[in-house]
Write a protein that holds these residues in place. Structure first.
Motif, PDB file in Angstrom:
ATOM      1  N   ARG A 124       3.212  20.473  19.001  1.00  0.00           N
ATOM      2  CA  ARG A 124       3.014  21.919  18.951  1.00  0.00           C
ATOM      3  C   ARG A 124       1.577  22.248  19.310  1.00  0.00           C
ATOM      4  N   VAL A 125       1.394  23.399  19.950  1.00  0.00           N
ATOM      5  CA  VAL A 125       0.071  23.882  20.320  1.00  0.00           C
ATOM      6  C   VAL A 125      -0.065  25.326  19.848  1.00  0.00           C
ATOM      7  N   VAL A 126      -1.306  25.766  19.772  1.00  0.00           N
ATOM      8  CA  VAL A 126      -1.578  27.183  19.516  1.00  0.00           C
ATOM      9  C   VAL A 126      -2.276  27.744  20.738  1.00  0.00           C
ATOM     10  N   ARG A 127      -1.937  28.987  21.067  1.00  0.00           N
ATOM     11  CA  ARG A 127      -2.543  29.675  22.207  1.00  0.00           C
ATOM     12  C   ARG A 127      -3.046  31.025  21.735  1.00  0.00           C
ATOM     13  N   TRP A 128      -4.226  31.401  22.257  1.00  0.00           N
ATOM     14  CA  TRP A 128      -4.837  32.649  21.851  1.00  0.00           C
ATOM     15  C   TRP A 128      -5.717  33.191  22.977  1.00  0.00           C
ATOM     16  N   PHE A 129      -6.033  34.489  22.856  1.00  0.00           N
ATOM     17  CA  PHE A 129      -6.975  35.146  23.761  1.00  0.00           C
ATOM     18  C   PHE A 129      -8.327  35.191  23.071  1.00  0.00           C
ATOM     19  N   ASP A 130      -9.384  34.788  23.791  1.00  0.00           N
ATOM     20  CA  ASP A 130     -10.720  34.859  23.199  1.00  0.00           C
ATOM     21  C   ASP A 130     -11.331  36.231  23.454  1.00  0.00           C
ATOM     22  N   ALA A 131     -12.563  36.443  23.011  1.00  0.00           N
ATOM     23  CA  ALA A 131     -13.217  37.750  23.120  1.00  0.00           C
ATOM     24  C   ALA A 131     -13.468  38.145  24.570  1.00  0.00           C
ATOM     25  N   ASP A 132     -13.562  37.172  25.474  1.00  0.00           N
ATOM     26  CA  ASP A 132     -13.797  37.463  26.883  1.00  0.00           C
ATOM     27  C   ASP A 132     -12.506  37.670  27.665  1.00  0.00           C
ATOM     28  N   GLY A 133     -11.363  37.565  27.000  1.00  0.00           N
ATOM     29  CA  GLY A 133     -10.074  37.760  27.649  1.00  0.00           C
ATOM     30  C   GLY A 133      -9.465  36.488  28.202  1.00  0.00           C
ATOM     31  N   GLY A 134     -10.114  35.358  27.996  1.00  0.00           N
ATOM     32  CA  GLY A 134      -9.577  34.091  28.471  1.00  0.00           C
ATOM     33  C   GLY A 134      -8.475  33.572  27.567  1.00  0.00           C
ATOM     34  N   VAL A 135      -7.562  32.818  28.149  1.00  0.00           N
ATOM     35  CA  VAL A 135      -6.470  32.215  27.386  1.00  0.00           C
ATOM     36  C   VAL A 135      -6.884  30.795  27.012  1.00  0.00           C
ATOM     37  N   ASN A 136      -6.729  30.459  25.745  1.00  0.00           N
ATOM     38  CA  ASN A 136      -7.083  29.135  25.252  1.00  0.00           C
ATOM     39  C   ASN A 136      -5.874  28.469  24.642  1.00  0.00           C
ATOM     40  N   GLU A 137      -5.915  27.149  24.615  1.00  0.00           N
ATOM     41  CA  GLU A 137      -4.817  26.363  24.046  1.00  0.00           C
ATOM     42  C   GLU A 137      -5.407  25.131  23.371  1.00  0.00           C
ATOM     43  N   ALA A 138      -4.901  24.819  22.193  1.00  0.00           N
ATOM     44  CA  ALA A 138      -5.345  23.622  21.488  1.00  0.00           C
ATOM     45  C   ALA A 138      -4.142  22.979  20.805  1.00  0.00           C
ATOM     46  N   PRO A 139      -4.052  21.657  20.881  1.00  0.00           N
ATOM     47  CA  PRO A 139      -2.952  20.984  20.182  1.00  0.00           C
ATOM     48  C   PRO A 139      -3.189  21.008  18.676  1.00  0.00           C
ATOM     49  N   LEU A 140      -2.108  21.030  17.937  1.00  0.00           N
ATOM     50  CA  LEU A 140      -2.201  21.002  16.476  1.00  0.00           C
ATOM     51  C   LEU A 140      -2.219  19.550  15.994  1.00  0.00           C
ATOM     52  N   SER A 141      -3.173  19.251  15.141  1.00  0.00           N
ATOM     53  CA  SER A 141      -3.178  17.932  14.507  1.00  0.00           C
ATOM     54  C   SER A 141      -2.050  17.898  13.485  1.00  0.00           C
ATOM     55  N   ALA A 142      -1.743  16.722  12.993  1.00  0.00           N
ATOM     56  CA  ALA A 142      -0.666  16.600  12.001  1.00  0.00           C
ATOM     57  C   ALA A 142      -0.982  17.415  10.750  1.00  0.00           C
ATOM     58  N   HIS A 143      -2.248  17.406  10.340  1.00  0.00           N
ATOM     59  CA  HIS A 143      -2.655  18.162   9.149  1.00  0.00           C
ATOM     60  C   HIS A 143      -2.516  19.669   9.384  1.00  0.00           C
ATOM     61  N   ASP A 144      -3.003  20.142  10.546  1.00  0.00           N
ATOM     62  CA  ASP A 144      -2.908  21.569  10.856  1.00  0.00           C
ATOM     63  C   ASP A 144      -1.455  21.999  11.021  1.00  0.00           C
ATOM     64  N   ALA A 146      -3.174  33.516  16.665  1.00  0.00           N
ATOM     65  CA  ALA A 146      -2.690  32.623  17.713  1.00  0.00           C
ATOM     66  C   ALA A 146      -1.179  32.477  17.637  1.00  0.00           C
ATOM     67  N   VAL A 147      -0.594  32.202  18.788  1.00  0.00           N
ATOM     68  CA  VAL A 147       0.846  31.964  18.892  1.00  0.00           C
ATOM     69  C   VAL A 147       1.071  30.454  18.843  1.00  0.00           C
ATOM     70  N   VAL A 148       2.026  30.036  18.028  1.00  0.00           N
ATOM     71  CA  VAL A 148       2.364  28.615  17.913  1.00  0.00           C
ATOM     72  C   VAL A 148       3.564  28.351  18.816  1.00  0.00           C
ATOM     73  N   GLU A 149       3.432  27.355  19.705  1.00  0.00           N
ATOM     74  CA  GLU A 149       4.511  27.046  20.638  1.00  0.00           C
ATOM     75  C   GLU A 149       4.800  25.556  20.634  1.00  0.00           C
ATOM     76  N   HIS A 150       6.055  25.234  20.919  1.00  0.00           N
ATOM     77  CA  HIS A 150       6.482  23.833  21.025  1.00  0.00           C
ATOM     78  C   HIS A 150       6.338  23.392  22.476  1.00  0.00           C
ATOM     79  N   VAL A 151       5.698  22.242  22.695  1.00  0.00           N
ATOM     80  CA  VAL A 151       5.573  21.639  24.028  1.00  0.00           C
ATOM     81  C   VAL A 151       6.040  20.195  23.922  1.00  0.00           C
ATOM     82  N   GLU A 152       6.003  19.477  25.024  1.00  0.00           N
ATOM     83  CA  GLU A 152       6.500  18.097  25.038  1.00  0.00           C
ATOM     84  C   GLU A 152       5.796  17.191  24.026  1.00  0.00           C
ATOM     85  N   GLY A 153       4.475  17.303  23.917  1.00  0.00           N
ATOM     86  CA  GLY A 153       3.715  16.404  23.052  1.00  0.00           C
ATOM     87  C   GLY A 153       3.641  16.837  21.597  1.00  0.00           C
TER      88      GLY A 153
END
Length: 131
Positions: free
Chosen positions: A51-71, A42-49
Motif C-alpha cells: 500500500r502507498v499514500v498519495r498526496w498533494f503538497d503545498a506547491d501542487g505537486g503529487v507525492n507518493e510514499a510506500p507504507l511501512s509495516a508499522h505505518d 493523503a489517499v491510501v491506495e493498493h499497488v503491486e508491492g
C-alpha cells in the motif's frame, strides 16, 4: 557524612547543568536538521508491492510514499489518512509531526537539566540551613 553529601550534590549540579546544556544544544540541532513537516490528508491506495499514500503538497505537486509495516498497521483499513510531509522534499512522509529522536533527546535534556537545577537548589538550601 556531610562532606560526602555535599560532594554528591556538587557532582549532580555540575553534571546535570553541563550535560543538560549539551543535550539541549543537541536537541535544537536535531530539531533544525529534522526540517519542517506539514500536515496533509493523503489517499491510501493498493499497488503491486503493498500500500502507498498519495498526496498533494503545498506547491501542487503529487507525492507518493510506500507504507511501512508499522505505518500500514496504524492506518488500518482506512482509505484516507492524516500524514505529515517534509517541506522541500518529495515523497517523504510520516504519521507524526515531530521525530521520535528529537522528542527523546528533548525529554532527556529536560530531565538532566532538572536534576542539575534541583541539586543546585538543594545545595543553596543546605548552605543557609547550616549557616
Amino acid at each position: 557524612m556531610s562532606n560526602a553529601l555535599d560532594a554528591l550534590i556538587e557532582i549532580f549540579t555540575w553534571v546535570g547543568l553541563g550535560a543538560g546544556s549539551l543535550l539541549t544544544l543537541t536537541a535544537v540541532i536535531l530539531l533544525l536538521a529534522d526540517g519542517t513537516w506539514l500536515p496533509v490528508r493523503a489517499v491510501v491506495e493498493h499497488v503491486e508491492g503493498g500500500r502507498v499514500v498519495r498526496w498533494f503538497d503545498a506547491d501542487g505537486g503529487v507525492n507518493e510514499a510506500p507504507l511501512s509495516a508499522h505505518d500500514d498497521e496504524k492506518i488500518g483499513r482506512a482509505d484516507m489518512a492524516d500524514v505529515f510531509y517534509r517541506r522541500g522534499t518529495a515523497n517523504r512522509m510520516r504519521l507524526t509531526r515531530s521525530s521520535p529522536v528529537v522528542r527523546f533527546v528533548s525529554l532527556l535534556a529536560a530531565g538532566v537539566l532538572g536534576l542539575g537545577v534541583v541539586a543546585f537548589v538543594v545545595s543553596i538550601v543546605l548552605l543557609f540551613a547550616r549557616g
